[in-house]
Enzyme design. Structure first.
Site, mmCIF file in Angstrom:
data_model
loop_
_atom_site.group_PDB
_atom_site.id
_atom_site.type_symbol
_atom_site.label_atom_id
_atom_site.label_comp_id
_atom_site.label_asym_id
_atom_site.label_seq_id
_atom_site.Cartn_x
_atom_site.Cartn_y
_atom_site.Cartn_z
ATOM 1 N N GLU A 97 -0.212 5.267 -1.650
ATOM 2 C CA GLU A 97 -1.087 4.233 -1.101
ATOM 3 C C GLU A 97 -2.169 4.850 -0.210
ATOM 4 O O GLU A 97 -2.506 4.308 0.845
ATOM 5 C CB GLU A 97 -0.270 3.207 -0.300
ATOM 6 C CG GLU A 97 0.842 2.549 -1.099
ATOM 7 C CD GLU A 97 1.611 1.497 -0.308
ATOM 8 O OE1 GLU A 97 1.069 0.976 0.697
ATOM 9 O OE2 GLU A 97 2.752 1.177 -0.700
ATOM 10 N N HIS B 20 -1.274 6.035 4.447
ATOM 11 C CA HIS B 20 -2.340 5.246 5.053
ATOM 12 C C HIS B 20 -2.787 6.018 6.297
ATOM 13 O O HIS B 20 -2.155 5.954 7.352
ATOM 14 C CB HIS B 20 -1.839 3.854 5.434
ATOM 15 C CG HIS B 20 -1.516 2.983 4.260
ATOM 16 N ND1 HIS B 20 -2.488 2.546 3.378
ATOM 17 C CD2 HIS B 20 -0.336 2.474 3.811
ATOM 18 C CE1 HIS B 20 -1.919 1.790 2.447
ATOM 19 N NE2 HIS B 20 -0.620 1.739 2.686
ATOM 20 N N ASN C 157 9.904 4.393 -0.797
ATOM 21 C CA ASN C 157 8.480 4.408 -0.476
ATOM 22 C C ASN C 157 8.290 3.963 0.969
ATOM 23 O O ASN C 157 8.910 2.996 1.421
ATOM 24 C CB ASN C 157 7.734 3.449 -1.420
ATOM 25 C CG ASN C 157 6.224 3.492 -1.257
ATOM 26 O OD1 ASN C 157 5.613 4.548 -1.413
ATOM 27 N ND2 ASN C 157 5.620 2.362 -0.949
ATOM 28 N N ASP D 236 -5.298 5.763 1.764
ATOM 29 C CA ASP D 236 -6.643 5.416 2.199
ATOM 30 C C ASP D 236 -6.860 6.107 3.537
ATOM 31 O O ASP D 236 -5.910 6.524 4.199
ATOM 32 C CB ASP D 236 -6.890 3.901 2.289
ATOM 33 C CG ASP D 236 -5.785 3.127 2.976
ATOM 34 O OD1 ASP D 236 -5.151 3.675 3.913
ATOM 35 O OD2 ASP D 236 -5.543 1.975 2.592
ATOM 36 N N GLU E 237 9.954 0.755 2.824
ATOM 37 C CA GLU E 237 9.871 0.654 4.282
ATOM 38 C C GLU E 237 11.187 0.184 4.919
ATOM 39 O O GLU E 237 11.208 -0.741 5.728
ATOM 40 C CB GLU E 237 8.717 -0.261 4.685
ATOM 41 C CG GLU E 237 7.370 0.231 4.176
ATOM 42 C CD GLU E 237 6.233 -0.753 4.430
ATOM 43 O OE1 GLU E 237 6.457 -1.781 5.111
ATOM 44 O OE2 GLU E 237 5.118 -0.502 3.948
#
Length: 393
Positions: free
Chosen positions: A289, A260, A224, A291, A181
Site C-alpha cells: 500500500e 504508508h 498485512n 504512498d 492490522e
C-alpha cells in the site's frame, strides 16, 4: 539476489536492447536521473519495465472516502483512469470493494458487483489480483459490530464469509490479505478493537488462514500491516506469531508491509533487512500500500525538493523489495492524487502518489520505472551469461 526470471535467450537479448536512457534509479543513483525531462514519457509502462515474475500494482479507487467526495465512482466513471490502470500495472488491489462493509452489507446478503468488476477488468488486462481483506477490526458493517451474536454464531459467520468470498474468486486471486492490522504499535494484539480476536480469542487467526486455504488452495495468504517496515515491536510480534503458526502447520504464506510513508519522517532504513528475515522463514513478502505523503505549501503545489525526496522514498522502497528473493509483489496505494485517500485523512498533507490530479507523471513515477527497468536488465544479463556458459560446454 533475486533468481533469474527470464526463460529464453531471445527475451534476454530483446531486453538488453532497450534504450540506455531509461537506466537505473538505484539507491545511490544521482538525483538528476529522477528529475530530468523525459522525451518519451508517454511510452513508459511500469508493467513492461518490471522483471519477469515481478508484479507492480495499484489499488483500484472506489468505496470508502470516495463515497463522500464530489465525484462519481472513479473506477466505473473515469475512462482515462481505467486506461492508465490497464496500461501501467499488472496487478490490482481493491481499495475498499472487497472489505466487509461493501461485499457483505447484510448478514444474509453479499454484494459482489464492484469486486466482480475489478476481477473481470484484471482478466481482460492480464493482471493478477490481491484480495483485501478478510479479518480486520475496521470497516465492518453495523450488523456485525452491533449484533448480539454468540461465540458459535460469530465463528460461523466468519467461516461462512471467508469460504464464500475466497471461494467465489478461487483461481483469480493471487494473494489474500487474510489478517490485517491485528497488532498495535506496541506489538499487542488488538484484543478490544478487533471483534474476532475479542470475542473468539487469538486462535481465530489460525482458523481464518485454514478456511481461506480450503476455499482456494492456490492463493497465497498474507499478514498485512502498516508500521512494520522496520524491525520494531509490531513487526517482531508478527515474526513471533508467524513462527508459531508455521510450527503448527497453519498455511501462512506471506508477510507484507503497507508502507504508508511520510516525508515528515526518515525513510525506514531497515526495510530490506526486515523483509529478508521473513523471507528466511520461507515466506513470500510484499509491499502492498505504498504512498509517500508530504506537508504541502500554502500554494498546494509541492516544491522540487519535496518531489525529489518523495521520489527517493519510492525508489528505496522498491529497491528493498527487489533485493529480497521472494518479494515479488509491489503495490502503490493509488497512482493519482485525483483520488488519493491522504488529504481526507491527513490534514495539510497530500500529493502522495506518483501522478498529479491530471495524470502528469511525477519524479516518483520515473524513479519506479528506472529502477524496474534496471532490475530487468540485470536479470537478463545474468541469464544471458548463464546461457552462453551452458552453450559452450
Amino acid at each position: 539476489m533475486r533468481p533469474i526470471r527470464f526463460a529464453t535467450a531471445a527475451l534476454a537479448t530483446a531486453a538488453l536492447s532497450l534504450p540506455l536512457a531509461a537506466t537505473s534509479a538505484a539507491a545511490d543513483a544521482p538525483s538528476d536521473l529522477r528529475t530530468a525531462p523525459r522525451a518519451k514519457d508517454r511510452h513508459e509502462r511500469l508493467r513492461s519495465a518490471a522483471p519477469d515474475g515481478f508484479y507492480v500494482g495499484t489499488a483500484v479507487a472506489g468505496g470508502g472516502h470516495h463515497l463522500e467526495q464530489d465525484y462519481p465512482d472513479p473506477f466505473t466513471s473515469d475512462r482515462e483512469y481505467r486506461k492508465i490502470l490497464g496500461q501501467q500495472f499488472n496487478s490490482v488491489s481493491a481499495e475498499n470493494q472487497m472489505k466487509w462493509e461493501f461485499i457483505h452489507p447484510e448478514r444474509d446478503r453479499y454484494d459482489f458487483g464492484a469486486a466482480d468488476a475489478i476481477a473481470d477488468f484484471a482478466d481482460r488486462h492480464r493482471q493478477v489480483v490481491r484480495g483485501h481483506t478478510l479479518l480486520w477490526h475496521s470497516q465492518n458493517p453495523e450488523w456485525l459490530e452491533q449484533g448480539d451474536f454468540s461465540k458459535v454464531e460469530l465463528r460461523s459467520i466468519l467461516k461462512e464469509h471467508i469460504t464464500t468470498v475466497v471461494g467465489r474468486y478461487a483461481g483469480r486471486i493471487q494473494q489474500w490479505d487474510v489478517a490485517n492490522e491485528i497488532f498495535d504499535e506496541q506489538g499487542n494484539l488488538r484484543a478490544e478493537e478487533n471483534i474476532w480476536i475479542r470475542e473468539l480469542g487469538p486462535e481465530i487467526i489460525a482458523d481464518a488462514f485454514r478456511w481461506a486455504h480450503e476455499a482456494d488452495p492456490e492463493a497465497k495468504l498474507f499478514f498485512n500491516d502498516y508500521g512494520v517496515e522496520d524491525d520494531n515491536a509490531k513487526s517482531d510480534a508478527y515474526y513471533a506469531l508467524t513462527q508459531e503458526l508455521l510450527a503448527q502447520g497453519v498455511p501462512v504464506h506471506g508477510f507484507s508491509a503497507q508502507a504508508h510513508l511520510s516525508t515528515r519522517y526518515g525513510f525506514p532504513g531497515g526495510l530490506e533487512e526486515n523483509l529478508r528475515r521473513f523471507d528466511e522463514l520461507g515466506l513470500e513478502t510484499a509491499i502492498t500500500e505504498l504512498d509517500v505523503r508530504m506537508d504541502l505549501p500554502e500554494s498546494g503545489v509541492p516544491t522540487d525538493a519535496q518531489l525529489e525526496q518523495q521520489a527517493d522514498y519510492y525508489q528505496r522502497t522498491l529497491s528493498a523489495c527487489l533485493a529480497v528473493e521472494d518479494c515479488n509483489s509491489f503495490t502503490i496505494w493509488g497512482f493519482t492524487d485525483k483520488y488519493s485517500w491522504v488529504p481526507v485523512f491527513f490534514e495539510g498533507e497530500g500529493s502522495a502518489t506518483v501522478m498529479t490530479e491530471d495524470f502528469a507523471r511525477k519524479p516518483a513515477f520515473h524513479a519506479l520505472y528506472d529502477t524496474l527497468l534496471d532490475a530487468k536488465k540485470k536479470d537478463c544479463r545474468k541469464h544471458w551469461k548463464g546461457w552462453k556458459k551452458d552453450w559452450r560446454r
